[in-house]
Design a protein around this motif. Structure first.
Motif, PDB file in Angstrom:
ATOM      1  N   ALA A 180      -7.221  14.941  -0.988  1.00  0.00           N
ATOM      2  CA  ALA A 180      -5.884  14.646  -1.527  1.00  0.00           C
ATOM      3  C   ALA A 180      -5.914  13.280  -2.215  1.00  0.00           C
ATOM      4  N   ASP A 181      -5.246  13.177  -3.336  1.00  0.00           N
ATOM      5  CA  ASP A 181      -5.180  11.946  -4.117  1.00  0.00           C
ATOM      6  C   ASP A 181      -4.128  11.017  -3.507  1.00  0.00           C
ATOM      7  N   PRO A 182      -4.537   9.842  -2.995  1.00  0.00           N
ATOM      8  CA  PRO A 182      -3.575   8.954  -2.344  1.00  0.00           C
ATOM      9  C   PRO A 182      -2.580   8.315  -3.310  1.00  0.00           C
ATOM     10  N   ASN A 183      -2.803   8.462  -4.616  1.00  0.00           N
ATOM     11  CA  ASN A 183      -1.907   7.868  -5.601  1.00  0.00           C
ATOM     12  C   ASN A 183      -1.117   8.904  -6.404  1.00  0.00           C
ATOM     13  N   PRO A 215       2.676   8.876  -2.116  1.00  0.00           N
ATOM     14  CA  PRO A 215       2.596   8.918  -0.653  1.00  0.00           C
ATOM     15  C   PRO A 215       2.858   7.546  -0.017  1.00  0.00           C
ATOM     16  N   LEU A 216       2.357   6.486  -0.634  1.00  0.00           N
ATOM     17  CA  LEU A 216       2.564   5.142  -0.107  1.00  0.00           C
ATOM     18  C   LEU A 216       4.053   4.777  -0.101  1.00  0.00           C
ATOM     19  N   GLU A 217       4.747   5.104  -1.180  1.00  0.00           N
ATOM     20  CA  GLU A 217       6.189   4.824  -1.241  1.00  0.00           C
ATOM     21  C   GLU A 217       6.947   5.607  -0.170  1.00  0.00           C
ATOM     22  N   LEU A 251      -3.596   2.953   2.523  1.00  0.00           N
ATOM     23  CA  LEU A 251      -4.166   1.777   1.858  1.00  0.00           C
ATOM     24  C   LEU A 251      -5.689   1.798   1.931  1.00  0.00           C
ATOM     25  N   ALA A 252      -6.241   2.181   3.073  1.00  0.00           N
ATOM     26  CA  ALA A 252      -7.699   2.264   3.222  1.00  0.00           C
ATOM     27  C   ALA A 252      -8.296   3.328   2.303  1.00  0.00           C
ATOM     28  N   ALA A 253      -7.491   4.345   1.969  1.00  0.00           N
ATOM     29  CA  ALA A 253      -7.948   5.418   1.076  1.00  0.00           C
ATOM     30  C   ALA A 253      -7.792   5.055  -0.400  1.00  0.00           C
TER      31      ALA A 253
END
Length: 147
Positions: free
Chosen positions: A101-104, A115-117, A132-134
């Protein structure tokens, strides 16, 4: 398999994923349900399992061929990773990332939240750390890193 039967199987597979019924998920996959096909509402089985944090079902669907970045729904849902991050389902976030999966990747065809938001909307420090680690980071709507 004809389209009508596949539609019925898809509807049942999404329902089983929504309710965390792993026995039914496995039976439907054996019967020919395709894990990448959405139901009539546009919901994918992987999204349904991810939003509920059903990591064992997420693993099963990924192993059966579900793609981790397929967007679900018609505007009201999003990507499986965004769904898991939104609710702080740490193990599901980890599993989706481990399967590519693309973390961005922003939902709503690149116009929605990342996902981060989503993870930042709740008290989910472990989920934030995993993202963040990904390599998740702040990006603008065009996908360019924000400094």
């Amino acid at each position: 398999m004809n389209r009508r039967r596949q539609k019925k199987l898809s509807k049942k597979l999404v329902a089983a994923a929504t309710f965390g019924d792993s026995i039914r998920i496995n039976a439907l996959l054996r019967a020919g349900a395709r894990p990448e096909i959405s139901d009539t509402e546009g919901t994918t089985p992987l999204y349904a399992a991810s939003v509920n944090g059903a990591d064992d079902n997420v693993l099963c669907l990924l192993a059966a061929g579900a793609l981790p970045d397929t967007e679900s729904g018609r505007g009201a849902e999003g990507t499986p990773l965004c769904a898991a991050a939104c609710w702080g389902h740490t193990e599901t976030v980890r599993t989706l990332l481990d399967h590519g999966a693309d973390p961005n990747l922003r939902e709503d065809h690149g116009m929605g939240r990342s996902p981060l938001e989503w993870a930042m909307t709740g008290p989910y420090p472990e989920t934030l750390a995993i993202l963040l680690a990904a390599g998740a980071g702040p990006h603008d709507r065009a996908g360019r890193p924000v400094s």
